[in-house]
Design an enzyme around this catalytic site. Structure first.
Site, PDB file in Angstrom:
ATOM      1  N   GLU A  28      -5.805  -0.651  15.788  1.00 50.45           N
ATOM      2  CA  GLU A  28      -6.459  -1.587  14.872  1.00 50.45           C
ATOM      3  C   GLU A  28      -5.510  -2.707  14.447  1.00 50.45           C
ATOM      4  O   GLU A  28      -4.360  -2.460  14.085  1.00 50.45           O
ATOM      5  CB  GLU A  28      -6.948  -0.853  13.626  1.00 50.45           C
ATOM      6  CG  GLU A  28      -7.649  -1.764  12.631  1.00 50.45           C
ATOM      7  CD  GLU A  28      -7.888  -1.111  11.281  1.00 50.45           C
ATOM      8  OE1 GLU A  28      -8.043  -1.844  10.287  1.00 50.45           O
ATOM      9  OE2 GLU A  28      -7.895   0.139  11.208  1.00 50.45           O
TER      10      GLU A  28
ATOM     11  N   ARG B  99       2.475   1.212  10.270  1.00 55.39           N
ATOM     12  CA  ARG B  99       1.944   1.581   8.949  1.00 55.39           C
ATOM     13  C   ARG B  99       3.091   1.534   7.930  1.00 55.39           C
ATOM     14  O   ARG B  99       3.921   2.435   7.878  1.00 55.39           O
ATOM     15  CB  ARG B  99       1.327   2.981   9.004  1.00 55.39           C
ATOM     16  CG  ARG B  99       0.444   3.324   7.812  1.00 55.39           C
ATOM     17  CD  ARG B  99      -0.188   4.696   7.997  1.00 55.39           C
ATOM     18  NE  ARG B  99      -1.016   4.754   9.179  1.00 55.39           N
ATOM     19  CZ  ARG B  99      -2.293   4.356   9.240  1.00 55.39           C
ATOM     20  NH1 ARG B  99      -2.875   3.895   8.149  1.00 55.39           N
ATOM     21  NH2 ARG B  99      -2.981   4.444  10.354  1.00 55.39           N
TER      22      ARG B  99
ATOM     23  N   ARG C 171       0.845  -1.195   0.000  1.00 55.28           N
ATOM     24  CA  ARG C 171       0.000   0.000   0.000  1.00 55.28           C
ATOM     25  C   ARG C 171       0.880   1.244   0.000  1.00 55.28           C
ATOM     26  O   ARG C 171       1.844   1.332   0.752  1.00 55.28           O
ATOM     27  CB  ARG C 171      -0.922   0.015   1.220  1.00 55.28           C
ATOM     28  CG  ARG C 171      -1.883  -1.176   1.234  1.00 55.28           C
ATOM     29  CD  ARG C 171      -2.854  -1.123   2.382  1.00 55.28           C
ATOM     30  NE  ARG C 171      -3.637  -2.355   2.443  1.00 55.28           N
ATOM     31  CZ  ARG C 171      -4.530  -2.630   3.380  1.00 55.28           C
ATOM     32  NH1 ARG C 171      -4.748  -1.759   4.345  1.00 55.28           N
ATOM     33  NH2 ARG C 171      -5.195  -3.774   3.359  1.00 55.28           N
TER      34      ARG C 171
ATOM     35  N   ARG D 221       1.479  -6.110  12.641  1.00 55.15           N
ATOM     36  CA  ARG D 221       0.908  -5.461  13.821  1.00 55.15           C
ATOM     37  C   ARG D 221       0.777  -6.444  14.977  1.00 55.15           C
ATOM     38  O   ARG D 221       0.889  -6.053  16.147  1.00 55.15           O
ATOM     39  CB  ARG D 221      -0.442  -4.836  13.483  1.00 55.15           C
ATOM     40  CG  ARG D 221      -0.314  -3.644  12.543  1.00 55.15           C
ATOM     41  CD  ARG D 221      -1.570  -2.816  12.468  1.00 55.15           C
ATOM     42  NE  ARG D 221      -1.389  -1.676  11.585  1.00 55.15           N
ATOM     43  CZ  ARG D 221      -2.241  -0.656  11.481  1.00 55.15           C
ATOM     44  NH1 ARG D 221      -3.343  -0.648  12.219  1.00 55.15           N
ATOM     45  NH2 ARG D 221      -2.002   0.341  10.655  1.00 55.15           N
TER      46      ARG D 221
ATOM     47  N   SER E 131      -9.919  -5.737  10.531  1.00 50.22           N
ATOM     48  CA  SER E 131     -11.183  -5.127  10.143  1.00 50.22           C
ATOM     49  C   SER E 131     -12.003  -6.207   9.445  1.00 50.22           C
ATOM     50  O   SER E 131     -11.549  -6.800   8.459  1.00 50.22           O
ATOM     51  CB  SER E 131     -10.929  -3.952   9.192  1.00 50.22           C
ATOM     52  OG  SER E 131     -12.100  -3.191   9.006  1.00 50.22           O
TER      53      SER E 131
END
Length: 426
Positions: free
Chosen positions: A351, A279, A264, A393, A354
């Site tokens: 987070e 991130r 990403r 993560r 999801s």
């Protein structure tokens, strides 16, 4: 995408529901295009009827020996007008389809209404954050102690937002992914897949990343060849396996899982989480996808979320579950639960997964259907996806929650078989 019939028959209602998620639908533009479409379609149908009548008259006139040249000229004129009308109709429909591709999904009635992440609703918590009797380190500092996390080496190779993992830390990262895959395939009923990391544009359009989020993707342009995109998540490749298919009811539910790297650009994340592994441009994820009968998708969402939670429970990592509000949900979701794991150095939950029900939004884009045995007719399936979990993560959470005063890391009990019996990373 949304059903075009909704825009034709319930345009203002759709606009109001989309407004709850912060999306402003251009009602005037759609109404104008619909009016033009109807007018051109009506004129075209009238021309077609007139042309058919003229064609019939030609045969009758010819049988009587009359001059048919004027009639032939009239039919040719109408054929040209029909062709022009078809071109105009195609253009209007292409514009309407282009608008449809940019419209997010409609939130389910059970989704809390809100403008941002501040309006998300906590559903439950599991576990309690550990009280440390020493000054805690973040995962970057812990990685420096062991030498297992090297961001400078990664920067030399690739720039910012990358990491090099070494030794026991690299093995722990691999152990986490293997543990997750084994859990989902062995206990949760998913079938493991290995899929391409490069996909073409239609696959990304099918799951909703294109055209709206192209800036978040890494694109590989090839002269004289079709462009490739690096997958932002295995959701893209797994979900598109049913694109263009008509599934038998006996095949459902399909439960698919894959461990892949994800890529990403983080175009909208400038200045956010620049330190460490939270991130990054490249990270690993174990992705779960389900394809189900429409009547069972909300039940499936609860199960999918529970599957992701089970990973955190077995790792004994404190977490909470949030029901995302309308303004914080992803583009293609009708309902989403986020799992947030406790990160000691930040003194808050972050987070880590999801889990979303996309309804028939992706299926309509992909034309993914099942044959309903009650009607015998093909109908759109519902698709769901969720991280089970983001491996990087999870590594951050393990490093920080299992740290000891000397900077070493205890290995979670469930991971010891994957670590060759190693109990502590130093």
């Amino acid at each position: 995408m949304l059903d075009s019939k909704l825009l034709r028959g319930q345009l203002q209602e759709v606009a109001d529901r989309l407004a709850s998620r912060g999306f402003s639908l251009d009602v005037a533009r759609i109404e104008s295009l619909e009016e033009r479409r109807k007018a051109v379609q009506t004129r075209t149908e009238q021309l077609q009827a007139e042309r058919n009548a003229r064609s019939k008259s030609i045969g009758q006139a010819k049988a009587k020996g009359e001059d048919i040249a004027p009639l032939m000229a009239d039919v040719e004129r109408m054929a040209n007008e029909l062709a022009a009308g078809k071109t105009e109709l195609d253009g209007i429909q292409a514009e309407l389809d282009g608008i449809l591709l940019t419209i997010p999904n409609l939130p389910d009635a059970s989704v809390p209404v809100g403008a941002s992440e501040d309006d998300n609703v906590e559903v439950r918590r599991w576990g309690a954050p550990k009280a440390f009797d020493f000054e805690i380190k973040d995962h970057v500092a812990l990685g420096e102690v062991s030498g297992g996390l090297d961001f400078e080496a990664a920067a030399k190779l690739s720039g910012a937002r990358f990491a090099v993992l070494r030794g026991p830390v690299a093995r722990l990262h691999r152990a986490l992914a293997q543990f997750m895959i084994n859990l989902h395939t062995g206990e949760h009923g998913y079938e493991e897949h290995y899929t391409p990391y490069l996909v073409q544009a239609p696959a990304l359009q099918g799951t909703g990343q294109l055209p709206k989020f192209e800036e978040d993707l890494f694109k590989i342009t090839r002269e004289g060849e079709v462009d490739f995109y690096l997958i932002p998540t295995a959701e893209v490749s797994l979900t598109n396996l049913v694109a263009g298919e008509i599934l038998d009811a006996k095949q459902l539910p399909l439960k698919l899982v894959a461990h892949t790297p994800c890529f990403r650009s983080e175009a909208g994340a400038s200045g956010r989480d620049t330190r460490g592994m939270i991130r990054q441009h490249q990270f690993d994820k174990v992705e779960m996808v389900q394809v189900v009968e429409p009547s069972k998708s909300m039940e499936a969402l609860e199960g999918l979320t529970a599957n992701a939670e089970r990973v955190l429970q077995l790792l004994e990592l404190p977490y909470r579950v949030l029901a995302l509000c309308t303004g914080d949900m992803g583009f293609g979701a009708v309902k989403t639960y986020d799992l947030e794991v406790w990160v000691p150095s930040q003194d808050k939950y972050r987070e880590i997964s999801s889990c979303s029900n996309c309804g028939d939004f992706q299926a309509r884009r992909m034309q993914a259907r099942w044959r309903n045995p009650e009607t015998g007719k093909p109908e759109l399936v519902h698709t769901l996806n969720g991280s089970g979990l983001a491996v990087g993560r999870t590594l951050v959470a393990v490093l920080e929650n299992y740290q000891q005063a000397d900077g070493s890391i205890r290995v979670p009990e469930v991971l010891k078989p994957y670590m060759g019996g190693v109990e502590v990373i130093r």
